[in-house]
Design a protein around this motif. Sequence first.
Motif, PDB file in Angstrom:
ATOM      1  N   ASP A   1      -8.063  12.174   1.671  1.00  0.00           N
ATOM      2  CA  ASP A   1      -9.190  11.809   2.634  1.00  0.00           C
ATOM      3  C   ASP A   1     -10.214  11.006   1.901  1.00  0.00           C
ATOM      4  N   GLU A   2      -9.847   9.811   1.878  1.00  0.00           N
ATOM      5  CA  GLU A   2     -10.931   8.689   1.197  1.00  0.00           C
ATOM      6  C   GLU A   2     -11.190   7.724   2.055  1.00  0.00           C
ATOM      7  N   PRO A   3     -11.816   7.655   3.298  1.00  0.00           N
ATOM      8  CA  PRO A   3     -11.919   6.850   4.471  1.00  0.00           C
ATOM      9  C   PRO A   3     -12.251   5.409   3.723  1.00  0.00           C
ATOM     10  N   ALA A   4     -13.195   5.410   2.701  1.00  0.00           N
ATOM     11  CA  ALA A   4     -13.612   4.289   2.112  1.00  0.00           C
ATOM     12  C   ALA A   4     -12.363   3.254   1.501  1.00  0.00           C
ATOM     13  N   LEU A   5     -11.526   3.923   0.613  1.00  0.00           N
ATOM     14  CA  LEU A   5     -10.328   3.563   0.132  1.00  0.00           C
ATOM     15  C   LEU A   5      -9.369   3.350   1.222  1.00  0.00           C
ATOM     16  N   ILE A   6      -9.261   4.174   2.070  1.00  0.00           N
ATOM     17  CA  ILE A   6      -8.387   3.925   3.399  1.00  0.00           C
ATOM     18  C   ILE A   6      -8.552   2.445   3.904  1.00  0.00           C
ATOM     19  N   ALA A   7      -9.800   2.212   4.185  1.00  0.00           N
ATOM     20  CA  ALA A   7     -10.461   0.962   4.813  1.00  0.00           C
ATOM     21  C   ALA A   7     -10.095  -0.138   4.182  1.00  0.00           C
ATOM     22  N   GLU A   8     -10.262   0.061   2.661  1.00  0.00           N
ATOM     23  CA  GLU A   8      -9.978  -1.097   1.704  1.00  0.00           C
ATOM     24  C   GLU A   8      -8.451  -1.528   1.727  1.00  0.00           C
ATOM     25  N   LEU A   9      -7.659  -0.348   1.512  1.00  0.00           N
ATOM     26  CA  LEU A   9      -5.987  -0.706   1.521  1.00  0.00           C
ATOM     27  C   LEU A   9      -5.714  -1.469   2.736  1.00  0.00           C
ATOM     28  N   ARG A  10      -6.246  -0.853   3.863  1.00  0.00           N
ATOM     29  CA  ARG A  10      -5.715  -1.287   5.201  1.00  0.00           C
ATOM     30  C   ARG A  10      -6.065  -3.027   5.240  1.00  0.00           C
ATOM     31  N   LEU A  11      -7.380  -3.316   4.669  1.00  0.00           N
ATOM     32  CA  LEU A  11      -7.920  -4.708   4.669  1.00  0.00           C
ATOM     33  C   LEU A  11      -6.871  -5.509   3.780  1.00  0.00           C
ATOM     34  N   ALA A  12      -6.474  -5.029   2.872  1.00  0.00           N
ATOM     35  CA  ALA A  12      -5.665  -5.661   1.781  1.00  0.00           C
ATOM     36  C   ALA A  12      -4.138  -5.844   2.548  1.00  0.00           C
ATOM     37  N   PHE A  13      -3.730  -4.822   3.372  1.00  0.00           N
ATOM     38  CA  PHE A  13      -2.425  -5.004   3.919  1.00  0.00           C
ATOM     39  C   PHE A  13      -2.597  -6.107   4.840  1.00  0.00           C
ATOM     40  N   VAL A  14      -3.737  -5.981   5.715  1.00  0.00           N
ATOM     41  CA  VAL A  14      -3.800  -7.109   6.794  1.00  0.00           C
ATOM     42  C   VAL A  14      -4.122  -8.662   6.089  1.00  0.00           C
ATOM     43  N   GLU A  15      -4.562  -8.692   4.972  1.00  0.00           N
ATOM     44  CA  GLU A  15      -4.605 -10.195   4.243  1.00  0.00           C
ATOM     45  C   GLU A  15      -3.385 -10.345   3.861  1.00  0.00           C
ATOM     46  N   SER A  16      -2.529  -9.414   3.208  1.00  0.00           N
ATOM     47  CA  SER A  16      -1.238  -9.665   2.739  1.00  0.00           C
ATOM     48  C   SER A  16      -0.406 -10.196   3.874  1.00  0.00           C
ATOM     49  N   ALA A  17      -0.496  -9.343   4.972  1.00  0.00           N
ATOM     50  CA  ALA A  17       0.309  -9.677   6.211  1.00  0.00           C
ATOM     51  C   ALA A  17       0.000 -11.034   6.706  1.00  0.00           C
ATOM     52  N   GLN A  18      -1.142 -11.627   6.701  1.00  0.00           N
ATOM     53  CA  GLN A  18      -1.465 -12.880   7.089  1.00  0.00           C
ATOM     54  C   GLN A  18      -1.301 -13.967   6.069  1.00  0.00           C
ATOM     55  N   ARG A  19      -1.186 -13.635   4.947  1.00  0.00           N
ATOM     56  CA  ARG A  19      -0.574 -14.682   3.899  1.00  0.00           C
ATOM     57  C   ARG A  19       0.988 -14.629   3.942  1.00  0.00           C
ATOM     58  N   ALA A  20       1.751 -13.776   4.432  1.00  0.00           N
ATOM     59  CA  ALA A  20       3.234 -13.780   4.893  1.00  0.00           C
ATOM     60  C   ALA A  20       3.424 -14.877   5.932  1.00  0.00           C
ATOM     61  N   LEU A  21       2.535 -14.475   6.972  1.00  0.00           N
ATOM     62  CA  LEU A  21       2.504 -15.282   8.106  1.00  0.00           C
ATOM     63  C   LEU A  21       2.315 -16.645   7.830  1.00  0.00           C
ATOM     64  N   ALA A  22       1.368 -16.940   7.024  1.00  0.00           N
ATOM     65  CA  ALA A  22       1.168 -18.370   6.694  1.00  0.00           C
ATOM     66  C   ALA A  22       2.372 -18.870   5.971  1.00  0.00           C
ATOM     67  N   ALA A  23       2.910 -18.358   5.013  1.00  0.00           N
ATOM     68  CA  ALA A  23       4.014 -18.759   4.315  1.00  0.00           C
ATOM     69  C   ALA A  23       5.304 -18.958   5.294  1.00  0.00           C
ATOM     70  N   MET A  24       5.227 -18.157   6.383  1.00  0.00           N
ATOM     71  CA  MET A  24       6.525 -18.646   7.229  1.00  0.00           C
ATOM     72  C   MET A  24       5.905 -19.770   8.245  1.00  0.00           C
ATOM     73  N   GLU A  25       4.782 -20.093   8.559  1.00  0.00           N
ATOM     74  CA  GLU A  25       4.417 -21.141   9.177  1.00  0.00           C
ATOM     75  C   GLU A  25       4.692 -22.542   8.386  1.00  0.00           C
ATOM     76  N   ALA A  26       4.189 -22.358   6.871  1.00  0.00           N
ATOM     77  CA  ALA A  26       4.620 -23.543   6.106  1.00  0.00           C
ATOM     78  C   ALA A  26       5.873 -23.604   5.749  1.00  0.00           C
ATOM     79  N   ALA A  27       7.046 -22.815   5.708  1.00  0.00           N
ATOM     80  CA  ALA A  27       8.105 -22.836   5.220  1.00  0.00           C
ATOM     81  C   ALA A  27       8.972 -24.119   5.591  1.00  0.00           C
ATOM     82  N   GLU A  28       9.437 -24.631   4.626  1.00  0.00           N
ATOM     83  CA  GLU A  28       9.898 -26.164   4.681  1.00  0.00           C
ATOM     84  C   GLU A  28      11.574 -25.829   4.991  1.00  0.00           C
TER      85      GLU A  28
END
Length: 101
Positions: A18-45
């Motif tokens: 039960d660490e709301p601040a840590l959960i929020a931080e980890l969720r943000l890290a997850f979303v940023e990682s997912a956005q990077r994976a999506l960008a890699a898909m879009e840039a895939a040659e």
Amino acid sequence: MAYDPGAIDAALAAAVGDEPALIAELRLAFVESAQRALAAMEAAESRDAWREAAARMKGLAASFGAVRLMVLAAQASDLPHDSATLAKLRRSIARLGSEAA
């Protein structure tokens, strides 16, 4: 497929307690990682680069309990540069990101 908005938070709470601040931080890290994976898909040659990026997103989603995103990423693996698939992934990530706010 049903969308469970609390799945990621539940998975994170199980991991860090039960660490709301840590959960929020980890969720943000997850979303940023997912956005990077999506960008890699879009840039895939190549088909291999696309599949690698889709696999990265699938694994990331699985590790955070984001089932819908995991299924979409698995489906995307066989649909290189499919604009409808990219749009679905983008919307799914946006929903997960809006929950973090």
